[in-house]
Design a protein around this motif. Structure first.
Motif, PDB file in Angstrom:
ATOM      1  N   SER A 191     -11.934  11.755 -43.596  1.00 51.69           N
ATOM      2  CA  SER A 191     -12.438  12.191 -44.894  1.00 51.69           C
ATOM      3  C   SER A 191     -13.185  11.050 -45.569  1.00 51.69           C
ATOM      4  O   SER A 191     -12.888   9.872 -45.341  1.00 51.69           O
ATOM      5  N   LEU A 205     -15.366  15.035 -43.245  1.00 54.20           N
ATOM      6  CA  LEU A 205     -15.209  15.949 -44.378  1.00 54.20           C
ATOM      7  C   LEU A 205     -15.266  15.187 -45.696  1.00 54.20           C
ATOM      8  O   LEU A 205     -14.570  14.188 -45.871  1.00 54.20           O
ATOM      9  N   VAL A 219      -4.957  12.868 -42.010  1.00 53.49           N
ATOM     10  CA  VAL A 219      -6.379  12.579 -41.827  1.00 53.49           C
ATOM     11  C   VAL A 219      -6.710  11.279 -42.562  1.00 53.49           C
ATOM     12  O   VAL A 219      -6.546  11.209 -43.785  1.00 53.49           O
ATOM     13  N   HIS A 230     -15.043  15.658 -36.664  1.00 53.52           N
ATOM     14  CA  HIS A 230     -15.579  16.307 -37.855  1.00 53.52           C
ATOM     15  C   HIS A 230     -15.282  15.459 -39.088  1.00 53.52           C
ATOM     16  O   HIS A 230     -14.134  15.081 -39.332  1.00 53.52           O
ATOM     17  N   GLU A 282     -11.000  23.938 -43.332  1.00 56.05           N
ATOM     18  CA  GLU A 282     -11.820  22.720 -43.280  1.00 56.05           C
ATOM     19  C   GLU A 282     -10.951  21.486 -43.076  1.00 56.05           C
ATOM     20  O   GLU A 282     -11.286  20.598 -42.291  1.00 56.05           O
ATOM     21  N   TRP A 283      -9.843  21.412 -43.796  1.00 59.20           N
ATOM     22  CA  TRP A 283      -8.954  20.274 -43.609  1.00 59.20           C
ATOM     23  C   TRP A 283      -8.415  20.244 -42.176  1.00 59.20           C
ATOM     24  O   TRP A 283      -8.288  19.163 -41.579  1.00 59.20           O
ATOM     25  N   ALA A 300     -10.713  18.602 -39.708  1.00 56.12           N
ATOM     26  CA  ALA A 300     -11.200  17.272 -40.076  1.00 56.12           C
ATOM     27  C   ALA A 300     -10.522  16.167 -39.263  1.00 56.12           C
ATOM     28  O   ALA A 300      -9.340  16.247 -38.929  1.00 56.12           O
ATOM     29  N   SER A 355      -5.885  14.386 -48.114  1.00 57.11           N
ATOM     30  CA  SER A 355      -6.276  14.081 -46.744  1.00 57.11           C
ATOM     31  C   SER A 355      -5.108  13.444 -45.977  1.00 57.11           C
ATOM     32  O   SER A 355      -4.768  13.883 -44.866  1.00 57.11           O
TER      33      SER A 355
END
Length: 360
Positions: free
Chosen positions: A247, A169, A268, A167, A240-241, A244, A263
């Motif tokens: 990013s 983001l 991330v 995913h 959402e984070w 992820a 992030s």
């Protein structure tokens, strides 16, 4: 108890790095024993009307002589300050202790008059504090007073669990400078791979641009894979984070890019645009290797051309990451290493306090 009045622009109503920084700075200074009064200044900053500028001037000079004025320090958000150089010059002549907090210098593209206003405002200030080294360097290149730097902090957070398929983001208000259209164009070119993406940010900051982004997503057949969530906060943003794996912050101009450290705080990795302050954010932990030198937890891409050329560069980088599982693991491990090395907001507040009090 030392007193600071933090004057912030009331016209920035969407979540922004500047707003978050100002709020966390106020909390941090309070924890250090300062009395902090946050005053939103009404006006279309930095292009405020004469009436709005006069109101701002009255705030700067609102305190009579006496112990309160002697102890109070005024810290003005740069977006307000560069729109009111006359008022800052009057405050300086009256002996007011007024500092300017620069989140982002006036862009060169803003024109000569805007740059002249910035120069007057900053020269009138008792001191200048920048929220990034890149911003301070720009001001130095312009021959403006040397600025102290107080980098943003980052809150500790649990490592993101990620998703399958991966995913992507992008957290930023939908604005031309944030260049979500570039992100959509890059994603259009890698539809053959498995991934999902979310663009998280206000659609009200620039409704016309938000419509262009929506139209681009629909036109490229990405409606089922790219989600526009609007602005999120609290548990919704944390969710959402947590999902992820990578990013993206490909802003055309960025003084720092706090979303990058947000992030990294979750392990991330990120992709940013080379030549912007977001590179400083990606490299904030200072990861080094004896043989290879700097080890970024992600990548800084050269995206100088605009249009299809930059979309191809970004798309190629994303394709490589999606197809190379070893690269995914390498970036992830670097991000997890970085998350334990990021400064906290207490360090930010301490740096601002030292700037306000003249302590080296």
């Amino acid at each position: 108890m030392p007193v600071v009045r933090l004057l912030v622009p009331a016209n920035i109503r969407h979540s922004s790095g500047g707003n978050v920084y100002n709020a966390r700075l106020a909390e941090g200074m309070q924890s250090l024993g300062w009395e902090v009064c946050v005053l939103p200044v009404e006006g279309n900053w930095p292009h405020a009307s004469a009436k709005e500028r006069r109101r701002f001037g009255s705030i700067l000079g609102a305190w009579e002589s006496g112990q309160e004025q002697q102890s109070a320090v005024v810290l003005v958000d740069g977006l307000v300050a560069v729109g009111a150089p006359d008022e800052l010059e009057v405050a300086a002549k009256a002996g007011r202790r007024t500092f300017v907090l620069v989140h982002m210098p006036v862009p060169e593209t803003s024109g000569r008059e805007a740059l002249q206003k910035e120069a007057r405002a900053l020269r009138a200030a008792s001191g200048v504090i920048c929220t990034s080294s890149s911003a301070a360097a720009i001001l130095k290149e312009r021959g403006l007073p040397n600025a102290r730097v107080a980098l943003p902090g980052a809150d500790p957070a649990p490592p993101a669990t990620g998703s399958r398929p991966p995913h992507l983001l992008a957290v930023a208000a939908l604005l031309p400078n944030k260049d979500q259209l570039l992100t959509v164009a890059a994603l259009e070119g890698i539809q053959d791979l498995e991934w999902t993406a979310s663009l998280v940010g206000s659609e009200q900051a620039d409704p016309a641009y938000a419509r262009l982004v929506k139209e681009a997503i629909a036109r490229s057949g990405l409606a089922g894979r790219v989600q526009l969530t609007g602005e999120l906060a609290g548990d919704a943003l944390e969710a959402e984070w947590n999902r992820a794996d990578l990013s993206l912050l490909v802003s055309r101009e960025e003084a720092f890019g706090m979303v990058v450290t947000e992030s990294l705080a979750r392990g991330v990795p990120g992709v940013v645009r080379q030549g912007t302050g977001a590179v400083e954010a990606l490299d904030l932990a200072g990861l080094k290797d004896a043989d290879a030198g700097t080890r970024l937890p992600g990548a800084a891409l050269a995206l100088p051309h605009g249009g299809e050329a930059d979309a191809a560069v970004l798309g190629t980088a994303l394709r490589r990451w999606l197809e190379d599982h070893a690269l995914q693991q390498e970036w992830r491990s670097r991000a997890l290493e970085a998350c334990g090395l990021l400064p906290g907001w207490e360090e930010t507040a301490g740096n601002v306090v030292r700037a306000l009090t003249g302590v080296e």
